[in-house]
Design a protein around this motif. Structure first.
Motif, PDB file in Angstrom:
ATOM      1  N   TYR A   1      -8.340   5.119   7.407  1.00 48.02           N
ATOM      2  CA  TYR A   1      -9.403   4.935   8.410  1.00 48.02           C
ATOM      3  C   TYR A   1      -9.605   6.226   9.208  1.00 48.02           C
ATOM      4  O   TYR A   1     -10.722   6.567   9.581  1.00 48.02           O
ATOM      5  CB  TYR A   1      -9.054   3.793   9.374  1.00 48.02           C
ATOM      6  CG  TYR A   1      -9.452   2.424   8.876  1.00 48.02           C
ATOM      7  CD1 TYR A   1     -10.794   2.078   8.743  1.00 48.02           C
ATOM      8  CD2 TYR A   1      -8.503   1.466   8.559  1.00 48.02           C
ATOM      9  CE1 TYR A   1     -11.163   0.821   8.300  1.00 48.02           C
ATOM     10  CE2 TYR A   1      -8.863   0.199   8.107  1.00 48.02           C
ATOM     11  CZ  TYR A   1     -10.199  -0.116   7.987  1.00 48.02           C
ATOM     12  OH  TYR A   1     -10.573  -1.358   7.549  1.00 48.02           O
TER      13      TYR A   1
ATOM     14  N   SER B   1      -3.315   2.291   5.539  1.00 49.39           N
ATOM     15  CA  SER B   1      -4.656   1.902   6.006  1.00 49.39           C
ATOM     16  C   SER B   1      -5.067   2.736   7.219  1.00 49.39           C
ATOM     17  O   SER B   1      -6.198   3.201   7.317  1.00 49.39           O
ATOM     18  CB  SER B   1      -4.689   0.421   6.354  1.00 49.39           C
ATOM     19  OG  SER B   1      -3.723   0.122   7.321  1.00 49.39           O
TER      20      SER B   1
ATOM     21  N   ARG C   1      -8.407  -1.731  -3.430  1.00 50.79           N
ATOM     22  CA  ARG C   1      -8.027  -2.447  -2.204  1.00 50.79           C
ATOM     23  C   ARG C   1      -8.880  -2.071  -0.994  1.00 50.79           C
ATOM     24  O   ARG C   1      -9.068  -2.883  -0.093  1.00 50.79           O
ATOM     25  CB  ARG C   1      -6.551  -2.153  -1.866  1.00 50.79           C
ATOM     26  CG  ARG C   1      -5.600  -2.886  -2.779  1.00 50.79           C
ATOM     27  CD  ARG C   1      -4.162  -2.661  -2.352  1.00 50.79           C
ATOM     28  NE  ARG C   1      -3.246  -3.170  -3.370  1.00 50.79           N
ATOM     29  CZ  ARG C   1      -1.942  -3.023  -3.333  1.00 50.79           C
ATOM     30  NH1 ARG C   1      -1.384  -2.382  -2.323  1.00 50.79           N
ATOM     31  NH2 ARG C   1      -1.187  -3.518  -4.300  1.00 50.79           N
ATOM     32  N   TYR C   2      -9.348  -0.841  -0.955  1.00 53.90           N
ATOM     33  CA  TYR C   2      -9.979  -0.372   0.286  1.00 53.90           C
ATOM     34  C   TYR C   2     -11.462  -0.075   0.228  1.00 53.90           C
ATOM     35  O   TYR C   2     -12.071   0.187   1.255  1.00 53.90           O
ATOM     36  CB  TYR C   2      -9.214   0.866   0.806  1.00 53.90           C
ATOM     37  CG  TYR C   2      -7.968   0.452   1.520  1.00 53.90           C
ATOM     38  CD1 TYR C   2      -8.015   0.034   2.841  1.00 53.90           C
ATOM     39  CD2 TYR C   2      -6.742   0.410   0.864  1.00 53.90           C
ATOM     40  CE1 TYR C   2      -6.891  -0.404   3.488  1.00 53.90           C
ATOM     41  CE2 TYR C   2      -5.604  -0.035   1.502  1.00 53.90           C
ATOM     42  CZ  TYR C   2      -5.685  -0.430   2.819  1.00 53.90           C
ATOM     43  OH  TYR C   2      -4.566  -0.877   3.459  1.00 53.90           O
TER      44      TYR C   2
ATOM     45  N   ARG D   1     -13.582  -2.534   2.428  1.00 51.05           N
ATOM     46  CA  ARG D   1     -13.199  -2.468   3.843  1.00 51.05           C
ATOM     47  C   ARG D   1     -13.715  -1.177   4.488  1.00 51.05           C
ATOM     48  O   ARG D   1     -14.268  -1.179   5.586  1.00 51.05           O
ATOM     49  CB  ARG D   1     -11.670  -2.483   3.963  1.00 51.05           C
ATOM     50  CG  ARG D   1     -11.149  -3.880   4.244  1.00 51.05           C
ATOM     51  CD  ARG D   1      -9.680  -3.833   4.563  1.00 51.05           C
ATOM     52  NE  ARG D   1      -8.854  -3.938   3.357  1.00 51.05           N
ATOM     53  CZ  ARG D   1      -7.536  -3.955   3.380  1.00 51.05           C
ATOM     54  NH1 ARG D   1      -6.895  -3.836   4.524  1.00 51.05           N
ATOM     55  NH2 ARG D   1      -6.848  -4.087   2.265  1.00 51.05           N
ATOM     56  N   LEU D   2     -13.500  -0.055   3.769  1.00 50.05           N
ATOM     57  CA  LEU D   2     -13.961   1.231   4.312  1.00 50.05           C
ATOM     58  C   LEU D   2     -15.478   1.282   4.380  1.00 50.05           C
ATOM     59  O   LEU D   2     -16.051   1.802   5.335  1.00 50.05           O
ATOM     60  CB  LEU D   2     -13.444   2.394   3.447  1.00 50.05           C
ATOM     61  CG  LEU D   2     -11.961   2.720   3.559  1.00 50.05           C
ATOM     62  CD1 LEU D   2     -11.602   3.845   2.600  1.00 50.05           C
ATOM     63  CD2 LEU D   2     -11.587   3.147   4.982  1.00 50.05           C
TER      64      LEU D   2
ATOM     65  N   ASP E   1       0.827  -1.209   0.000  1.00 48.59           N
ATOM     66  CA  ASP E   1       0.000   0.000   0.000  1.00 48.59           C
ATOM     67  C   ASP E   1       0.865   1.264   0.000  1.00 48.59           C
ATOM     68  O   ASP E   1       0.583   2.229  -0.700  1.00 48.59           O
ATOM     69  CB  ASP E   1      -0.872   0.043   1.267  1.00 48.59           C
ATOM     70  CG  ASP E   1      -1.951  -1.026   1.254  1.00 48.59           C
ATOM     71  OD1 ASP E   1      -2.223  -1.591   0.179  1.00 48.59           O
ATOM     72  OD2 ASP E   1      -2.525  -1.276   2.332  1.00 48.59           O
TER      73      ASP E   1
ATOM     74  N   GLN F   1     -13.229  -4.923  11.875  1.00 46.41           N
ATOM     75  CA  GLN F   1     -12.159  -4.636  10.914  1.00 46.41           C
ATOM     76  C   GLN F   1     -10.857  -5.364  11.275  1.00 46.41           C
ATOM     77  O   GLN F   1      -9.923  -5.349  10.502  1.00 46.41           O
ATOM     78  CB  GLN F   1     -11.912  -3.127  10.827  1.00 46.41           C
ATOM     79  CG  GLN F   1     -13.138  -2.307  10.446  1.00 46.41           C
ATOM     80  CD  GLN F   1     -13.724  -2.673   9.093  1.00 46.41           C
ATOM     81  OE1 GLN F   1     -14.813  -3.206   9.004  1.00 46.41           O
ATOM     82  NE2 GLN F   1     -13.003  -2.419   8.016  1.00 46.41           N
TER      83      GLN F   1
END
Lengths: 202, 101
Positions: A83, A79, A35-36, A39-40, A14, A160
């Motif tokens: 976040y 990451s 990638r995110y 997840r986000l 990342d 998470q």
């Protein structure tokens, strides 16, 4: 950009991808989004329980990442930085709208929890599956009743799967405080959903 | 909100470590003794186990199919704005240079 260069981007960490974005490689942005995004979204959905606003928040998080790309320093994990941006955006949305407390607690067809529920543990009996689903619906409602600080710490840890160090960095609090919030938050959740959960099931 | 006391923090740390199975062997026995004599700690350990199990089972809710298209459109606008801004900056720099001359 050549295909081989794109493949290289896919293989990078990342932080290396972010470095490419800082150097002007626009394709690196797509890799970060890829990638995110889920997840986000999952994090923000569990935090706000407001599906309508979630995708806008995820999109805004990525745009902020792009706009602030030169302020990112490699000492932090990408990451964790992302976040933090997402959480701050969600909090300011919460302040502006002050409507999360008005969200209906009744079943909603557009609620992804109802649409996408899935149990992977095949050892669970059918009754237990139903019980688990009911428990989870209650759990999401209970999550929304928690104090914001407790809710964010619990979601980041239990949903998470972030480390305590990462959570401390994202929330800007000491690690001892993070642990205390997680412990107290879980106890409050247990009290809120007590009638729906029998520990023997697990 | 009240900040947790140092004692709260220490107890929380033991409860979390015990629940996650990462507590040191040397401390484990004394913690279990304490837990067996205190129903509040027992309750806390039980709550931590059950709730973290349930939260871990919650389904992951990803973005919808529309997201990629919307994100690409928003990013394209962002890039356009960036180009416009840098052109404006260049223009204003060259105007100031003209004035200086």
């Amino acid at each position: 950009m050549k295909a081989s260069a794109t493949v290289k981007l896919h293989q990078m960490s990342d932080e290396d991808v972010m470095e490419q974005l800082q150097a002007g490689v626009v394709q690196a942005f797509d890799i970060i989004v890829h990638r995110y995004k889920d997840r986000l979204h999952n994090f923000l959905y569990r935090y706000t329980h407001n599906h309508e606003d979630c995708e806008d928040l995820v999109q805004e998080t990525f745009l902020r990442v792009y706009r602030s790309r030169h302020s990112y320093e490699r000492i932090a994990k990408l990451s964790t930085w992302m976040y933090t941006i997402a959480l701050n955006l969600a909090k300011s949305m919460y302040k502006k709208k002050k409507r999360m407390s008005l969200i209906s607690i009744h079943a909603d067809e557009s609620d992804p929890d109802d649409r996408e529920f899935e149990i992977t543990d095949t050892n669970l009996l059918q009754d237990d599956e139903l019980h688990l689903k009911l428990s989870m619906n209650e759990l999401q409602k209970a999550l929304m009743k928690l104090n914001d600080d407790f809710r964010e710490a619990i979601i980041l840890r239990d949903i998470q799967q972030l480390t305590y160090e990462e959570i401390a960095e994202i929330t800007g609090t000491a690690m001892g405080t993070v642990k205390s919030r997680i412990n107290r938050g879980r106890q409050q959740l247990q009290e809120l959903i007590g009638d729906y959960v029998h520990s023997e099931t697990f | 909100m009240n900040q947790p006391s140092p004692e709260d923090n220490i107890l929380s740390e033991f409860i979390l470590e015990y629940t996650e199975g990462s507590i040191e062997d040397a401390v484990k026995c004394s913690f279990e003794e304490l837990m067996n004599s205190d129903c509040h700690i027992q309750h806390a350990v039980n709550a931590n186990k059950v709730i973290s199990f349930l939260l871990g089972k919650m389904p992951q809710i990803g973005v919808s199919d529309k997201f990629d298209r919307k994100m690409a459109a928003a990013f394209a606008i962002e890039l356009e704005k960036e180009v416009e801004n840098s052109q404006k900056q260049r223009l204003s720099r060259s105007n100031s240079n003209e004035l200086i001359r």
